[in-house]
Design a protein around this motif. Structure first.
Motif, PDB file in Angstrom:
ATOM      1  N   LEU A 173       4.809 -56.762  11.972  1.00 50.56           N
ATOM      2  CA  LEU A 173       4.801 -58.111  11.483  1.00 50.56           C
ATOM      3  C   LEU A 173       5.816 -58.199  10.299  1.00 50.56           C
ATOM      4  O   LEU A 173       5.363 -57.224   9.265  1.00 50.56           O
ATOM      5  N   ALA A 174       6.994 -57.783  10.088  1.00 58.03           N
ATOM      6  CA  ALA A 174       7.966 -57.043   9.001  1.00 58.03           C
ATOM      7  C   ALA A 174       9.458 -57.484   8.849  1.00 58.03           C
ATOM      8  O   ALA A 174       9.814 -58.423   9.577  1.00 58.03           O
ATOM      9  N   TRP A 175       9.828 -58.116   7.615  1.00 60.58           N
ATOM     10  CA  TRP A 175      11.091 -58.638   7.159  1.00 60.58           C
ATOM     11  C   TRP A 175      12.340 -57.367   6.856  1.00 60.58           C
ATOM     12  O   TRP A 175      12.073 -56.730   7.425  1.00 60.58           O
ATOM     13  N   THR A 176      13.118 -58.182   7.590  1.00 57.20           N
ATOM     14  CA  THR A 176      13.959 -57.135   7.548  1.00 57.20           C
ATOM     15  C   THR A 176      15.268 -57.968   5.987  1.00 57.20           C
ATOM     16  O   THR A 176      14.355 -58.287   5.617  1.00 57.20           O
ATOM     17  N   ALA A 177      15.999 -56.661   5.382  1.00 63.88           N
ATOM     18  CA  ALA A 177      16.506 -56.593   4.115  1.00 63.88           C
ATOM     19  C   ALA A 177      16.921 -58.258   4.750  1.00 63.88           C
ATOM     20  O   ALA A 177      16.542 -58.426   2.998  1.00 63.88           O
ATOM     21  N   ARG A 219      16.490 -63.551   1.739  1.00 61.65           N
ATOM     22  CA  ARG A 219      16.974 -65.006   1.790  1.00 61.65           C
ATOM     23  C   ARG A 219      15.597 -65.672   1.843  1.00 61.65           C
ATOM     24  O   ARG A 219      15.576 -67.312   0.844  1.00 61.65           O
ATOM     25  N   HIS A 220      14.459 -65.402   1.750  1.00 61.72           N
ATOM     26  CA  HIS A 220      13.618 -65.927   1.579  1.00 61.72           C
ATOM     27  C   HIS A 220      13.058 -65.992   0.632  1.00 61.72           C
ATOM     28  O   HIS A 220      12.882 -66.977  -0.215  1.00 61.72           O
ATOM     29  N   ALA A 221      13.192 -64.989  -0.375  1.00 59.42           N
ATOM     30  CA  ALA A 221      13.171 -64.586  -1.674  1.00 59.42           C
ATOM     31  C   ALA A 221      13.922 -65.807  -2.672  1.00 59.42           C
ATOM     32  O   ALA A 221      13.303 -66.718  -3.438  1.00 59.42           O
ATOM     33  N   LEU A 222      15.085 -66.442  -2.502  1.00 57.43           N
ATOM     34  CA  LEU A 222      15.839 -67.205  -3.195  1.00 57.43           C
ATOM     35  C   LEU A 222      15.841 -68.163  -2.582  1.00 57.43           C
ATOM     36  O   LEU A 222      15.897 -69.401  -3.571  1.00 57.43           O
ATOM     37  N   SER A 223      15.396 -68.618  -1.273  1.00 55.16           N
ATOM     38  CA  SER A 223      14.448 -69.951  -0.760  1.00 55.16           C
ATOM     39  C   SER A 223      12.344 -70.179  -2.205  1.00 55.16           C
ATOM     40  O   SER A 223      12.891 -71.482  -2.653  1.00 55.16           O
ATOM     41  N   ALA A 224      12.165 -68.819  -2.021  1.00 54.27           N
ATOM     42  CA  ALA A 224      10.922 -69.279  -2.430  1.00 54.27           C
ATOM     43  C   ALA A 224      10.838 -69.748  -4.215  1.00 54.27           C
ATOM     44  O   ALA A 224       9.686 -70.066  -4.472  1.00 54.27           O
ATOM     45  N   ALA A 228      18.048 -61.680  -4.860  1.00 49.38           N
ATOM     46  CA  ALA A 228      16.867 -61.165  -4.779  1.00 49.38           C
ATOM     47  C   ALA A 228      17.145 -59.699  -4.148  1.00 49.38           C
ATOM     48  O   ALA A 228      18.801 -59.681  -3.651  1.00 49.38           O
ATOM     49  N   ALA A 229      16.432 -58.855  -3.958  1.00 56.73           N
ATOM     50  CA  ALA A 229      17.038 -57.258  -3.620  1.00 56.73           C
ATOM     51  C   ALA A 229      15.503 -56.781  -3.023  1.00 56.73           C
ATOM     52  O   ALA A 229      14.374 -56.936  -3.331  1.00 56.73           O
ATOM     53  N   VAL A 230      16.139 -55.891  -2.156  1.00 50.88           N
ATOM     54  CA  VAL A 230      14.854 -54.573  -1.251  1.00 50.88           C
ATOM     55  C   VAL A 230      15.038 -53.115  -2.002  1.00 50.88           C
ATOM     56  O   VAL A 230      16.396 -53.162  -2.106  1.00 50.88           O
ATOM     57  N   LEU A 231      14.209 -52.248  -1.580  1.00 48.69           N
ATOM     58  CA  LEU A 231      14.857 -51.039  -2.591  1.00 48.69           C
ATOM     59  C   LEU A 231      14.471 -50.246  -0.937  1.00 48.69           C
ATOM     60  O   LEU A 231      12.849 -50.534  -0.794  1.00 48.69           O
ATOM     61  N   LEU A 232      14.923 -49.921  -0.487  1.00 52.10           N
ATOM     62  CA  LEU A 232      14.278 -48.924   0.507  1.00 52.10           C
ATOM     63  C   LEU A 232      13.908 -47.598   0.747  1.00 52.10           C
ATOM     64  O   LEU A 232      14.502 -46.966  -0.032  1.00 52.10           O
ATOM     65  N   PRO A 233      14.079 -47.266   1.545  1.00 51.92           N
ATOM     66  CA  PRO A 233      12.818 -46.099   1.255  1.00 51.92           C
ATOM     67  C   PRO A 233      14.424 -44.453   1.239  1.00 51.92           C
ATOM     68  O   PRO A 233      13.722 -43.996   0.451  1.00 51.92           O
ATOM     69  N   SER A 234      15.432 -44.927   1.523  1.00 51.99           N
ATOM     70  CA  SER A 234      16.621 -44.116   1.241  1.00 51.99           C
ATOM     71  C   SER A 234      16.349 -43.653   0.374  1.00 51.99           C
ATOM     72  O   SER A 234      17.567 -43.419  -0.527  1.00 51.99           O
ATOM     73  N   GLY A 235      16.703 -45.008  -1.106  1.00 51.66           N
ATOM     74  CA  GLY A 235      17.002 -44.610  -2.455  1.00 51.66           C
ATOM     75  C   GLY A 235      17.653 -45.757  -2.139  1.00 51.66           C
ATOM     76  O   GLY A 235      18.209 -46.392  -3.553  1.00 51.66           O
ATOM     77  N   ARG A 236      18.359 -46.736  -1.347  1.00 47.80           N
ATOM     78  CA  ARG A 236      20.135 -47.586  -1.150  1.00 47.80           C
ATOM     79  C   ARG A 236      18.874 -48.518  -1.447  1.00 47.80           C
ATOM     80  O   ARG A 236      17.814 -49.066  -0.936  1.00 47.80           O
ATOM     81  N   ALA A 274      24.809 -53.738  10.048  1.00 45.44           N
ATOM     82  CA  ALA A 274      23.422 -52.806  10.284  1.00 45.44           C
ATOM     83  C   ALA A 274      22.218 -52.526   9.392  1.00 45.44           C
ATOM     84  O   ALA A 274      21.124 -52.961   9.197  1.00 45.44           O
ATOM     85  N   GLU A 275      23.136 -52.836   7.946  1.00 45.10           N
ATOM     86  CA  GLU A 275      22.254 -52.451   6.570  1.00 45.10           C
ATOM     87  C   GLU A 275      21.710 -54.112   6.408  1.00 45.10           C
ATOM     88  O   GLU A 275      20.305 -53.680   6.040  1.00 45.10           O
ATOM     89  N   GLU A 276      22.223 -55.150   6.617  1.00 47.98           N
ATOM     90  CA  GLU A 276      21.055 -56.509   6.208  1.00 47.98           C
ATOM     91  C   GLU A 276      20.069 -56.447   7.531  1.00 47.98           C
ATOM     92  O   GLU A 276      18.806 -57.357   7.305  1.00 47.98           O
ATOM     93  N   ALA A 277      19.737 -55.626   8.667  1.00 48.19           N
ATOM     94  CA  ALA A 277      18.894 -55.855   9.871  1.00 48.19           C
ATOM     95  C   ALA A 277      18.107 -54.800   9.913  1.00 48.19           C
ATOM     96  O   ALA A 277      17.527 -54.598  10.448  1.00 48.19           O
ATOM     97  N   GLN A 278      17.990 -53.286   8.445  1.00 45.79           N
ATOM     98  CA  GLN A 278      17.383 -52.883   7.896  1.00 45.79           C
ATOM     99  C   GLN A 278      15.897 -53.435   7.748  1.00 45.79           C
ATOM    100  O   GLN A 278      15.660 -54.184   7.964  1.00 45.79           O
ATOM    101  N   VAL A 279      14.922 -52.658   8.805  1.00 47.95           N
ATOM    102  CA  VAL A 279      13.124 -53.393   9.079  1.00 47.95           C
ATOM    103  C   VAL A 279      12.759 -53.366   7.347  1.00 47.95           C
ATOM    104  O   VAL A 279      12.587 -51.310   7.295  1.00 47.95           O
ATOM    105  N   LEU A 280      11.808 -53.433   6.857  1.00 50.73           N
ATOM    106  CA  LEU A 280      11.639 -53.416   5.853  1.00 50.73           C
ATOM    107  C   LEU A 280      10.111 -53.313   5.937  1.00 50.73           C
ATOM    108  O   LEU A 280       9.535 -53.308   7.071  1.00 50.73           O
TER     109      LEU A 280
END
Length: 530
Positions: free
Chosen positions: A422-426, A431-436, A443-451, A524-530
């Motif tokens: 089970l994994a979140w998308t970006a 959205r979950h973090a701002l709600s919780a 709220a932000a996510v750091l991706l393995p690519s560095g972006r 596509a960037e928003e749909a990236q799997v974390l």
């Protein structure tokens, strides 16, 4: 001892045994180090009843006459800088004290010293002892010098990166840094930005033995929580000195090993007392380097250092550079009446130090607007006045801090090996973090690519954030993307939003400027799997 005994390495004729001379208040940890290495220890009651082909001792103190066999005295430390009030002869260096050298009726076959000046000091008070003294050099310094090319590896192991590594060095006793300035490490952590400086502390083994590592760590908890490294006293201390950019020292001799390898800034916190011997190498050093008055003045004190004093002090403490291992082996094998092995003896390289055991994950971020961007200065949360916003790494910091965060971000986590993953998308996690977390602005996510992808409360889309590496003297400096997130967060909450085009801004960290780009994220960037 462990720096010296490799002169016998590879010789099956030699058996090494260790014992502890009774009388020291600090001996328990010494034997634990030997035990951890698998060395064979002999109780004093047994050791003092046997004869040996050679007895190697690190101090003239104790009932050494009970150890039968020719003795080699190899005083530890560098420079003979301290006298111990109420112990031995007044104003006499501990390792050269005639009170102990005369009391030891065992046959001193060799008193191995590091510099001709030390023999002159010995001859002035004890001519008979000086007849057995020779300049061998310093075996510990040989290891430090041999390991100096590993500096970048040590810095990588510590997690220093492009930061300045500021090392605090404390001797033991009432005039030591750790006794006179116990709050200095924590105060420096509040003064020095986390992304520009790393702190490390080297504490003399006697002081660690007196307190115990647990008690010492509890006393230093605020600084350790802010990311300070507490170096192991066995070998890591020397690796940390090699990695250092600057030193804050009392009158302990460890600073001289740093001075012998590099002429980088040294700042003194030593106050006048009864231990430092006038004219000793440390006295020469401390008289010529900047004095730190208050922790707030640390940057100015470091800038006030001028090259020269470090090298000058080291020249007074060490001679025969690069020769100690070979000279010592020649001498000890002559005492044993044996021919040394044919293979070359060389200093053993120092191991890599361990990184900080506690890495801060919540920061008070101070933001200063510039003509083309912002200047970011981060301090571990709670170590100073609040900044523009509190930035917290979710899943790595106290939940109370996460609930107070203005910027909440998540770093990549290892992929699960569960049979049903089970994994979140970006988009989903932001959205979950701002709600919780209703107090959270972004709220932000750091991706393995560095972006990174960042969502601001009230904004319709997420933003893609990228920071460019900075070329510097043939190398590349990379900025932690979390710092760039703070820069973009500050810009967006101030009302600066991109349209369809990207916005480029400058993120200043200390004297370095990094180019940061942010724009509306694609589907596509928003749909990236974390």
């Amino acid at each position: 001892m462990l720096d010296v005994l490799p002169v016998f390495a590879g010789d099956e004729r030699i058996t090494r045994l260790f014992t502890l001379v009774p009388g020291s208040d600090f001996g328990a940890d010494a034997l634990s180090v030997i035990d951890s290495l698998g060395g064979r220890t002999v109780p004093w009651s047994e050791a003092s009843g046997h004869a040996y082909d050679l007895v190697v001792v690190a101090s003239p103190k104790g009932e050494l006459s009970l150890l039968r066999g020719p003795q080699v005295l190899l005083p530890h430390g560098a420079g003979f800088n301290k006298s111990i009030p109420g112990e031995g002869s007044a104003d006499s260096a501990s390792g050269l004290d005639p009170a102990y050298l005369r009391r030891n009726h065992a046959p001193i076959a060799l008193h191995a010293l590091a510099h001709p000046e030390q023999i002159a000091r010995l001859a002035a008070t004890n001519p008979q002892a000086a007849r057995h003294a020779k300049v061998i050099g310093d075996p510990t310094l040989e290891r430090v010098l041999a390991s100096s090319s590993l500096r970048e590896r040590y810095r990588a192991a510590l997690g220093t990166g492009a930061r300045e590594l500021l090392v605090l060095v404390s001797t033991w006793g009432p005039e030591s840094l750790i006794r006179q300035h116990p709050g200095l490490p924590a105060l420096l952590a509040t003064q020095l930005p986390y992304d520009e400086y790393q702190l490390a502390l080297i504490v003399h083994p006697n002081e660690r033995s007196l307190l115990g590592t647990y008690e010492l760590a509890e006393r230093l908890a605020p600084a350790l929580d802010a990311g300070m490294v507490l170096a192991d006293p066995h070998e890591e201390w020397a690796s940390v000195l090699i990695a250092a950019n600057a030193l804050v020292t009392d009158h302990g001799s460890a600073a001289l090993y740093y001075c012998a390898t590099q002429d980088r800034p040294v700042v003194s916190v030593h106050r006048a007392g009864g231990e430092l011997i006038p004219g000793s190498p440390m006295d020469v050093l401390l008289c010529r380097v900047p004095q730190l008055g208050r922790a707030e003045g640390i940057v100015d004190a470091l800038r006030a250092y001028r090259p020269g004093p470090a090298r000058a002090a080291a020249r007074l403490a060490f001679a025969r550079h690069g020769e100690a291992a070979g000279l010592l082996r020649t001498e000890v094998y002559a005492l044993l009446g044996l021919a040394p092995p044919a293979h070359r003896v060389a200093p053993r390289l120092l191991p890599s130090p361990a990184p900080a055991t506690r890495v801060p994950a919540a920061f008070d971020v101070r933001v200063e607007a510039t003509t083309d961007g912002v200047r970011i200065s981060r301090h571990p949360a709670g170590t100073g006045p609040p900044g523009h916003h509190l930035a917290v790494e979710h899943g790595a910091a106290d939940e109370r801090l996460a609930r107070s965060a203005s910027l909440l971000y998540r770093r990549p986590i290892p992929t699960s090996e569960a049979p049903l993953d089970l994994a979140w998308t970006a988009d989903g996690w932001t959205r979950h973090a701002l709600s919780a977390y209703p107090n959270c602005r972004s709220a932000a996510v750091l991706l393995p690519s560095g972006r990174c992808l960042l969502r601001v409360r009230g904004h319709a889309r997420t933003y893609a954030v990228q920071v460019e590496p900075r070329p510097e003297d043939g190398r590349i400096v990379r900025l932690d993307p979390a710092v760039a997130l703070s820069a973009v967060h500050a810009s967006l909450v101030a009302g600066r939003s991109p349209s369809a085009d990207a916005i480029r801004m400058s993120c200043l960290v200390g004297e370095r400027a990094f180019r940061v780009t942010f724009r509306p994220a694609t589907d596509a960037e928003e749909a990236q799997v974390l």
